[in-house]
Design a protein around this motif. Structure first.
Motif, PDB file in Angstrom:
ATOM      1  N   PRO A   1       0.819  -1.230   0.000  1.00 45.34           N
ATOM      2  CA  PRO A   1       0.000   0.000   0.000  1.00 45.34           C
ATOM      3  C   PRO A   1       0.844   1.267   0.000  1.00 45.34           C
ATOM      4  CG  PRO A   1      -0.083  -1.092   2.141  1.00 45.34           C
ATOM      5  CD  PRO A   1       0.563  -2.049   1.190  1.00 45.34           C
ATOM      6  N   ILE A   2       2.004   1.208   0.628  1.00 43.36           N
ATOM      7  CA  ILE A   2       2.898   2.368   0.633  1.00 43.36           C
ATOM      8  C   ILE A   2       3.453   2.594  -0.768  1.00 43.36           C
ATOM      9  CG2 ILE A   2       5.006   3.352   1.602  1.00 43.36           C
ATOM     10  CD1 ILE A   2       4.584   1.549   4.044  1.00 43.36           C
ATOM     11  N   ALA A   3       3.867   1.499  -1.416  1.00 43.86           N
ATOM     12  CA  ALA A   3       4.426   1.596  -2.761  1.00 43.86           C
ATOM     13  C   ALA A   3       3.411   2.175  -3.747  1.00 43.86           C
ATOM     14  CB  ALA A   3       4.887   0.218  -3.226  1.00 43.86           C
ATOM     15  N   LYS A   4       2.150   1.807  -3.601  1.00 41.63           N
ATOM     16  CA  LYS A   4       1.111   2.320  -4.503  1.00 41.63           C
ATOM     17  C   LYS A   4       0.862   3.804  -4.275  1.00 41.63           C
ATOM     18  CE  LYS A   4      -1.234  -2.150  -4.901  1.00 41.63           C
ATOM     19  NZ  LYS A   4      -2.455  -2.933  -4.569  1.00 41.63           N
ATOM     20  N   ARG A   5       0.865   4.230  -3.014  1.00 41.03           N
ATOM     21  CA  ARG A   5       0.571   5.636  -2.711  1.00 41.03           C
ATOM     22  C   ARG A   5       1.747   6.561  -3.015  1.00 41.03           C
ATOM     23  NH1 ARG A   5      -2.356   6.042   3.058  1.00 41.03           N
ATOM     24  NH2 ARG A   5      -2.282   8.240   2.428  1.00 41.03           N
ATOM     25  N   LEU A   6       2.960   6.012  -2.960  1.00 40.05           N
ATOM     26  CA  LEU A   6       4.145   6.835  -3.227  1.00 40.05           C
ATOM     27  C   LEU A   6       4.777   6.493  -4.575  1.00 40.05           C
ATOM     28  CD1 LEU A   6       5.886   6.833   0.303  1.00 40.05           C
ATOM     29  CD2 LEU A   6       4.258   8.479  -0.647  1.00 40.05           C
ATOM     30  N   MET A   7       3.969   5.944  -5.470  1.00 36.08           N
ATOM     31  CA  MET A   7       4.473   5.449  -6.747  1.00 36.08           C
ATOM     32  C   MET A   7       5.212   6.523  -7.547  1.00 36.08           C
ATOM     33  SD  MET A   7       2.282   3.722  -9.861  1.00 36.08           S
ATOM     34  CE  MET A   7       1.403   2.684  -8.699  1.00 36.08           C
ATOM     35  N   TYR A   8       4.713   7.735  -7.498  1.00 32.27           N
ATOM     36  CA  TYR A   8       5.298   8.794  -8.318  1.00 32.27           C
ATOM     37  C   TYR A   8       6.130   9.778  -7.497  1.00 32.27           C
ATOM     38  CZ  TYR A   8       1.812   6.892 -11.490  1.00 32.27           C
ATOM     39  OH  TYR A   8       1.071   6.043 -12.251  1.00 32.27           O
ATOM     40  N   MET A   9       6.472   9.398  -6.306  1.00 30.34           N
ATOM     41  CA  MET A   9       7.270  10.260  -5.435  1.00 30.34           C
ATOM     42  C   MET A   9       8.745   9.858  -5.514  1.00 30.34           C
ATOM     43  SD  MET A   9       5.047  12.268  -4.239  1.00 30.34           S
ATOM     44  CE  MET A   9       3.274  12.396  -3.965  1.00 30.34           C
ATOM     45  N   PRO A  10       9.645  10.803  -5.784  1.00 33.11           N
ATOM     46  CA  PRO A  10      11.077  10.478  -5.857  1.00 33.11           C
ATOM     47  C   PRO A  10      11.705  10.358  -4.475  1.00 33.11           C
ATOM     48  CG  PRO A  10      10.762  12.811  -6.257  1.00 33.11           C
ATOM     49  CD  PRO A  10       9.383  12.212  -6.081  1.00 33.11           C
TER      50      PRO A  10
ATOM     51  N   LYS B   1       7.549  15.491   5.389  1.00 30.75           N
ATOM     52  CA  LYS B   1       6.471  15.276   6.361  1.00 30.75           C
ATOM     53  C   LYS B   1       5.308  14.513   5.722  1.00 30.75           C
ATOM     54  CE  LYS B   1       3.363  17.741   9.510  1.00 30.75           C
ATOM     55  NZ  LYS B   1       2.942  19.082  10.015  1.00 30.75           N
ATOM     56  N   ASP B   2       4.933  14.880   4.495  1.00 33.34           N
ATOM     57  CA  ASP B   2       3.807  14.235   3.824  1.00 33.34           C
ATOM     58  C   ASP B   2       4.101  12.764   3.525  1.00 33.34           C
ATOM     59  OD1 ASP B   2       2.437  16.590   3.904  1.00 33.34           O
ATOM     60  OD2 ASP B   2       2.842  17.150   1.812  1.00 33.34           O
ATOM     61  N   GLN B   3       5.303  12.484   3.034  1.00 36.65           N
ATOM     62  CA  GLN B   3       5.635  11.101   2.702  1.00 36.65           C
ATOM     63  C   GLN B   3       5.806  10.237   3.950  1.00 36.65           C
ATOM     64  OE1 GLN B   3       8.484  10.513  -0.517  1.00 36.65           O
ATOM     65  NE2 GLN B   3       8.147  12.610  -1.218  1.00 36.65           N
ATOM     66  N   LEU B   4       6.365  10.831   4.997  1.00 42.68           N
ATOM     67  CA  LEU B   4       6.493  10.079   6.246  1.00 42.68           C
ATOM     68  C   LEU B   4       5.126   9.770   6.848  1.00 42.68           C
ATOM     69  CD1 LEU B   4       9.526  11.814   8.026  1.00 42.68           C
ATOM     70  CD2 LEU B   4       9.454   9.535   7.010  1.00 42.68           C
ATOM     71  N   SER B   5       4.191  10.691   6.678  1.00 43.68           N
ATOM     72  CA  SER B   5       2.850  10.449   7.227  1.00 43.68           C
ATOM     73  C   SER B   5       2.196   9.252   6.547  1.00 43.68           C
ATOM     74  CB  SER B   5       1.980  11.693   7.058  1.00 43.68           C
ATOM     75  OG  SER B   5       1.708  11.957   5.689  1.00 43.68           O
ATOM     76  N   VAL B   6       2.486   9.059   5.258  1.00 43.27           N
ATOM     77  CA  VAL B   6       1.961   7.896   4.544  1.00 43.27           C
ATOM     78  C   VAL B   6       2.607   6.621   5.077  1.00 43.27           C
ATOM     79  CG1 VAL B   6       1.849   6.715   2.311  1.00 43.27           C
ATOM     80  CG2 VAL B   6       1.433   9.184   2.447  1.00 43.27           C
TER      81      VAL B   6
ATOM     82  N   TYR C   1       1.363   2.740   8.115  1.00 45.68           N
ATOM     83  CA  TYR C   1       1.481   1.291   7.974  1.00 45.68           C
ATOM     84  C   TYR C   1       2.645   0.685   8.755  1.00 45.68           C
ATOM     85  CZ  TYR C   1      -1.468   2.433   3.947  1.00 45.68           C
ATOM     86  OH  TYR C   1      -2.468   2.916   3.133  1.00 45.68           O
ATOM     87  N   LEU C   2       3.696   1.459   8.969  1.00 52.27           N
ATOM     88  CA  LEU C   2       4.903   0.916   9.580  1.00 52.27           C
ATOM     89  C   LEU C   2       5.319   1.708  10.807  1.00 52.27           C
ATOM     90  CD1 LEU C   2       7.105   0.330   6.393  1.00 52.27           C
ATOM     91  CD2 LEU C   2       5.510  -1.267   7.476  1.00 52.27           C
ATOM     92  N   GLN C   3       6.099   1.052  11.658  1.00 47.21           N
ATOM     93  CA  GLN C   3       6.632   1.685  12.858  1.00 47.21           C
ATOM     94  C   GLN C   3       8.080   2.094  12.633  1.00 47.21           C
ATOM     95  OE1 GLN C   3       6.427  -0.775  16.337  1.00 47.21           O
ATOM     96  NE2 GLN C   3       7.521   0.684  17.639  1.00 47.21           N
ATOM     97  N   GLN C   4       8.405   3.319  13.035  1.00 45.89           N
ATOM     98  CA  GLN C   4       9.779   3.795  12.890  1.00 45.89           C
ATOM     99  C   GLN C   4      10.686   3.097  13.898  1.00 45.89           C
ATOM    100  OE1 GLN C   4      10.124   8.058  12.883  1.00 45.89           O
ATOM    101  NE2 GLN C   4      12.349   8.022  12.978  1.00 45.89           N
ATOM    102  N   THR C   5      11.941   2.896  13.535  1.00 45.72           N
ATOM    103  CA  THR C   5      12.910   2.212  14.382  1.00 45.72           C
ATOM    104  C   THR C   5      14.220   2.988  14.376  1.00 45.72           C
ATOM    105  OG1 THR C   5      14.282   0.213  14.551  1.00 45.72           O
ATOM    106  CG2 THR C   5      13.438   0.763  12.388  1.00 45.72           C
ATOM    107  N   PRO C   6      14.997   2.930  15.465  1.00 45.75           N
ATOM    108  CA  PRO C   6      16.302   3.604  15.492  1.00 45.75           C
ATOM    109  C   PRO C   6      17.392   2.856  14.737  1.00 45.75           C
ATOM    110  CG  PRO C   6      15.904   2.498  17.576  1.00 45.75           C
ATOM    111  CD  PRO C   6      14.628   2.375  16.789  1.00 45.75           C
TER     112      PRO C   6
END
Length: 218
Positions: free
Chosen positions: A139-148, A177-182, A186-191
């Motif tokens: 789902p992330i790949a589909k929503r950010l398909m055209y984002m570099p 900020k917009d891409q991270l919100s997407v 779905y995913l949890q950030q990790t250090p």
């Protein structure tokens, strides 16, 4: 646990993973479970206070270095300037230094991990996220398909990690900020750092991870 008092405001200590496990914590817990990492940190700081007479007061700047057999932690009490408001950061502050903010009196309060930079307006350009199955990226790949955006996928210690790197010129703070919100829907950030993934992880896609996931799994 080995403790070294550097100066009046800085103390360094080393704890092995064996010691961590003997205290009832696992490696995954100290990296990915905030409550457990908080519990372990303050347990260690209690020992530091007793053995090195290091009083925990005011904001604390924490640098955590992952070693092959344990963790090396440097703790520095932030100093106030003469006006009593602005914080003077240690001279050797680095991006990997973390801040635990607390009140100036009483016991400090553990806060969210946030990177600290030499310059207040510096943008954070790299992030890592943990997932259980590669298909979670669809789902992330589909929503950010055209984002570099540069993405890489690694497998390490039974889990998958996607590393995301933004370009300082191509991406504005709003873009990031917009891409991270997407992604965080779905995913949890990790250090987990890219250096650790490259050294110990198995690369699945070293580049264009989202495009490749969409191609092979979509």
């Amino acid at each position: 646990m080995e403790i070294e008092r550097i100066n009046d405001n800085t103390v360094k200590f080393y704890i092995s993973y064996l010691d961590v496990e003997e205290r009832g914590f696992s490696r995954d817990e100290i990296w990915f479970n905030r409550d457990k990492s908080e519990e372990l940190f303050w347990e260690m700081m209690d020992e530091v206070n007793e053995e090195a007479d290091f009083v925990m007061e005011g904001p604390l700047w924490i640098q955590v270095q992952a070693m092959d057999k344990g963790l090396e932690v440097t703790v520095t009490r932030a100093q106030l300037t003469k006006d009593g408001q602005k914080l003077d950061l240690p001279d050797d502050i680095e991006e990997r230094r973390k801040m635990f903010s607390g009140e100036e009196t009483g016991s400090p309060e553990f806060d969210e991990f946030e990177p600290v930079y030499d310059e207040g307006d510096a943008k954070k350009l790299e992030y890592s996220f943990v997932l259980s199955e590669v298909e979670e990226l669809l789902p992330i790949a589909k929503r950010l398909m055209y984002m570099p955006v540069d993405t890489a996928l690694y497998h390490f210690d039974g889990k998958y990690y996607m590393h995301v790197k933004f370009d300082e010129i191509l991406h504005s703070e709003k873009d990031i900020k917009d891409q991270l919100s997407v992604i965080t829907e779905y995913l949890q950030q990790t250090p987990m750092t890219i250096h650790r993934l490259e050294e110990y992880g198995k690369p699945i896609f070293k580049e264009d991870a989202l495009s490749n996931v969409l191609h092979y799994f979509g």
